[in-house]
Design a protein around this motif. Structure first.
Motif, PDB file in Angstrom:
ATOM      1  N   GLN A 213      10.874  11.114  -6.358  1.00 34.49           N
ATOM      2  CA  GLN A 213      11.906  10.937  -5.335  1.00 34.49           C
ATOM      3  C   GLN A 213      11.531   9.876  -4.305  1.00 34.49           C
ATOM      4  O   GLN A 213      12.398   9.400  -3.558  1.00 34.49           O
ATOM      5  CB  GLN A 213      12.150  12.283  -4.641  1.00 34.49           C
ATOM      6  CG  GLN A 213      12.908  13.265  -5.529  1.00 34.49           C
ATOM      7  CD  GLN A 213      12.859  14.695  -5.001  1.00 34.49           C
ATOM      8  OE1 GLN A 213      12.167  14.978  -4.014  1.00 34.49           O
ATOM      9  NE2 GLN A 213      13.565  15.591  -5.678  1.00 34.49           N
ATOM     10  N   LEU A 214      10.247   9.479  -4.269  1.00 36.83           N
ATOM     11  CA  LEU A 214       9.823   8.425  -3.338  1.00 36.83           C
ATOM     12  C   LEU A 214      10.122   7.023  -3.876  1.00 36.83           C
ATOM     13  O   LEU A 214      10.203   6.067  -3.103  1.00 36.83           O
ATOM     14  CB  LEU A 214       8.311   8.542  -3.065  1.00 36.83           C
ATOM     15  CG  LEU A 214       7.829   9.823  -2.384  1.00 36.83           C
ATOM     16  CD1 LEU A 214       6.303   9.860  -2.368  1.00 36.83           C
ATOM     17  CD2 LEU A 214       8.391   9.935  -0.976  1.00 36.83           C
ATOM     18  N   ALA A 215      10.285   6.892  -5.182  1.00 36.77           N
ATOM     19  CA  ALA A 215      10.376   5.581  -5.811  1.00 36.77           C
ATOM     20  C   ALA A 215      11.597   4.751  -5.435  1.00 36.77           C
ATOM     21  O   ALA A 215      11.468   3.539  -5.221  1.00 36.77           O
ATOM     22  CB  ALA A 215      10.300   5.733  -7.335  1.00 36.77           C
ATOM     23  N   PRO A 216      12.790   5.294  -5.339  1.00 37.15           N
ATOM     24  CA  PRO A 216      13.961   4.440  -5.079  1.00 37.15           C
ATOM     25  C   PRO A 216      13.829   3.575  -3.823  1.00 37.15           C
ATOM     26  O   PRO A 216      14.295   2.430  -3.820  1.00 37.15           O
ATOM     27  CB  PRO A 216      15.107   5.451  -4.953  1.00 37.15           C
ATOM     28  CG  PRO A 216      14.671   6.619  -5.760  1.00 37.15           C
ATOM     29  CD  PRO A 216      13.203   6.701  -5.569  1.00 37.15           C
TER      30      PRO A 216
ATOM     31  N   HIS B 177       5.738  20.544 -12.331  1.00 43.19           N
ATOM     32  CA  HIS B 177       6.951  19.727 -12.377  1.00 43.19           C
ATOM     33  C   HIS B 177       7.450  19.412 -10.965  1.00 43.19           C
ATOM     34  O   HIS B 177       7.942  18.309 -10.698  1.00 43.19           O
ATOM     35  CB  HIS B 177       8.054  20.465 -13.145  1.00 43.19           C
ATOM     36  CG  HIS B 177       8.092  20.166 -14.607  1.00 43.19           C
ATOM     37  ND1 HIS B 177       6.977  19.883 -15.349  1.00 43.19           N
ATOM     38  CD2 HIS B 177       9.151  20.093 -15.477  1.00 43.19           C
ATOM     39  CE1 HIS B 177       7.327  19.677 -16.610  1.00 43.19           C
ATOM     40  NE2 HIS B 177       8.639  19.778 -16.710  1.00 43.19           N
ATOM     41  N   ALA B 178       7.328  20.394 -10.073  1.00 43.44           N
ATOM     42  CA  ALA B 178       7.838  20.198  -8.713  1.00 43.44           C
ATOM     43  C   ALA B 178       7.132  19.029  -8.030  1.00 43.44           C
ATOM     44  O   ALA B 178       7.774  18.234  -7.320  1.00 43.44           O
ATOM     45  CB  ALA B 178       7.656  21.478  -7.901  1.00 43.44           C
ATOM     46  N   GLN B 179       5.818  18.891  -8.237  1.00 37.78           N
ATOM     47  CA  GLN B 179       5.120  17.765  -7.608  1.00 37.78           C
ATOM     48  C   GLN B 179       5.510  16.435  -8.259  1.00 37.78           C
ATOM     49  O   GLN B 179       5.623  15.411  -7.575  1.00 37.78           O
ATOM     50  CB  GLN B 179       3.602  17.945  -7.687  1.00 37.78           C
ATOM     51  CG  GLN B 179       2.871  16.920  -6.816  1.00 37.78           C
ATOM     52  CD  GLN B 179       1.372  17.083  -6.855  1.00 37.78           C
ATOM     53  OE1 GLN B 179       0.742  16.866  -7.884  1.00 37.78           O
ATOM     54  NE2 GLN B 179       0.791  17.459  -5.707  1.00 37.78           N
ATOM     55  N   ALA B 180       5.742  16.438  -9.563  1.00 45.60           N
ATOM     56  CA  ALA B 180       6.201  15.211 -10.224  1.00 45.60           C
ATOM     57  C   ALA B 180       7.551  14.772  -9.651  1.00 45.60           C
ATOM     58  O   ALA B 180       7.782  13.572  -9.434  1.00 45.60           O
ATOM     59  CB  ALA B 180       6.314  15.438 -11.732  1.00 45.60           C
TER      60      ALA B 180
ATOM     61  N   GLU C 169      -2.101  10.462 -14.154  1.00 45.59           N
ATOM     62  CA  GLU C 169      -2.988  11.626 -14.093  1.00 45.59           C
ATOM     63  C   GLU C 169      -2.178  12.923 -14.169  1.00 45.59           C
ATOM     64  O   GLU C 169      -2.583  13.889 -14.836  1.00 45.59           O
ATOM     65  CB  GLU C 169      -3.794  11.598 -12.783  1.00 45.59           C
ATOM     66  CG  GLU C 169      -4.801  10.456 -12.695  1.00 45.59           C
ATOM     67  CD  GLU C 169      -5.471  10.384 -11.328  1.00 45.59           C
ATOM     68  OE1 GLU C 169      -5.098  11.208 -10.446  1.00 45.59           O
ATOM     69  OE2 GLU C 169      -6.350   9.527 -11.139  1.00 45.59           O
ATOM     70  N   HIS C 170      -1.047  12.934 -13.496  1.00 47.56           N
ATOM     71  CA  HIS C 170      -0.186  14.122 -13.484  1.00 47.56           C
ATOM     72  C   HIS C 170       0.332  14.419 -14.889  1.00 47.56           C
ATOM     73  O   HIS C 170       0.295  15.578 -15.347  1.00 47.56           O
ATOM     74  CB  HIS C 170       0.977  13.884 -12.520  1.00 47.56           C
ATOM     75  CG  HIS C 170       1.592  15.134 -12.014  1.00 47.56           C
ATOM     76  ND1 HIS C 170       2.641  15.756 -12.661  1.00 47.56           N
ATOM     77  CD2 HIS C 170       1.323  15.904 -10.917  1.00 47.56           C
ATOM     78  CE1 HIS C 170       2.991  16.838 -11.982  1.00 47.56           C
ATOM     79  NE2 HIS C 170       2.213  16.951 -10.913  1.00 47.56           N
TER      80      HIS C 170
END
Length: 233
Positions: free
Chosen positions: A108-111, A100-103, A188-189
């Motif tokens: 958080q990069l998307a905005p 979950h932490a990597q998801a 994939e995640h």
């Protein structure tokens, strides 16, 4: 002569007695009326007497899967504490937390990088759901006195986990390039998380975790379909 005097005396006596009788009758009626007019005190309420608690009650105690239920005396029943779990439940939680932490890191990069508003909305949804889920899983371990780490395990080997190089490429991308990378990597995640959740439903014993795993598999399948629709459109 005597007879006449006797009748006269009787008449006089009766005349004297009638007012007295009338006074007594009237006085008696006044007293009863007065008594009726006086307020009547409300009866004192009596608190209901509690029934004694039976000491011979029995409780049906469900058995383990495949076993029949049994009956026990009520006073023998105690708080069983946390629901029973097995080692595979613990393994699932310890693996799903870093997953979950990597998801969250990707979301958080998307905005600041995504071009498609649907991608940004999906990233918002991932942050809103998986952040609290990580808190729930950490709490599950703490309640049972279990550490969150699995000594000696390489989390990068889990299905769906992205490499450090892939994460750097995602962080460097913008616009349509970011959208394509994000969908591929997050798909994939999610597929890895769905596999982990599906496996737990087969072997886990904790009811709370089974419900959580079912939710993960269902919600992330929906998100995969939505991301694929974005690229197809």
């Amino acid at each position: 002569m005597t007879s006449r005097r006797a009748r006269t005396l009787a008449i006089v006596t009766l005349a004297l007695l009638l007012p007295l009788v009338a006074f007594v009758v009237v006085r008696t009626g006044d007293d009863s009326g007065t008594r009726a007019a006086q307020p009547v005190s409300a009866p004192t309420a009596t608190a209901p007497t509690a029934s004694p608690v039976p000491t011979d009650l029995t409780v049906i105690a469900p058995g383990r899967p495949g076993e029949s239920a049994s009956t026990r005396a009520a006073h023998e029943v105690r708080d069983a504490g946390p629901a029973p779990h097995n080692s595979l439940d613990v393994w699932f939680v310890r693996m799903m937390i870093p997953h979950h932490a990597q998801a969250l890191e990707m979301a958080q990069l998307a905005p600041d990088r995504a071009a498609n508003p649907t991608i940004r909305a999906l990233a918002d949804r991932i942050r809103a759901s998986q952040g609290p889920e990580m808190g729930m899983m950490r709490g599950w371990l703490q309640t049972r006195g279990l550490p969150a780490e699995a000594p000696g395990h390489d989390h990068g080997s889990m299905r769906g986990m992205q490499s450090l190089e892939a994460m750097r490429q995602l962080a460097a991308a913008h616009g349509a390039d970011f959208d394509r990378l994000f969908v591929r990597m997050m798909t994939e995640h999610h597929e890895g998380a769905i596999e982990m959740a599906t496996n737990l439903l087969k072997v886990g014993s904790d009811l709370t975790l089974s419900e959580f795993a079912n939710s993960v598999a269902t919600e992330q399948t929906v998100e995969i379909d939505r991301m694929r629709e974005v690229l197809a459109g």
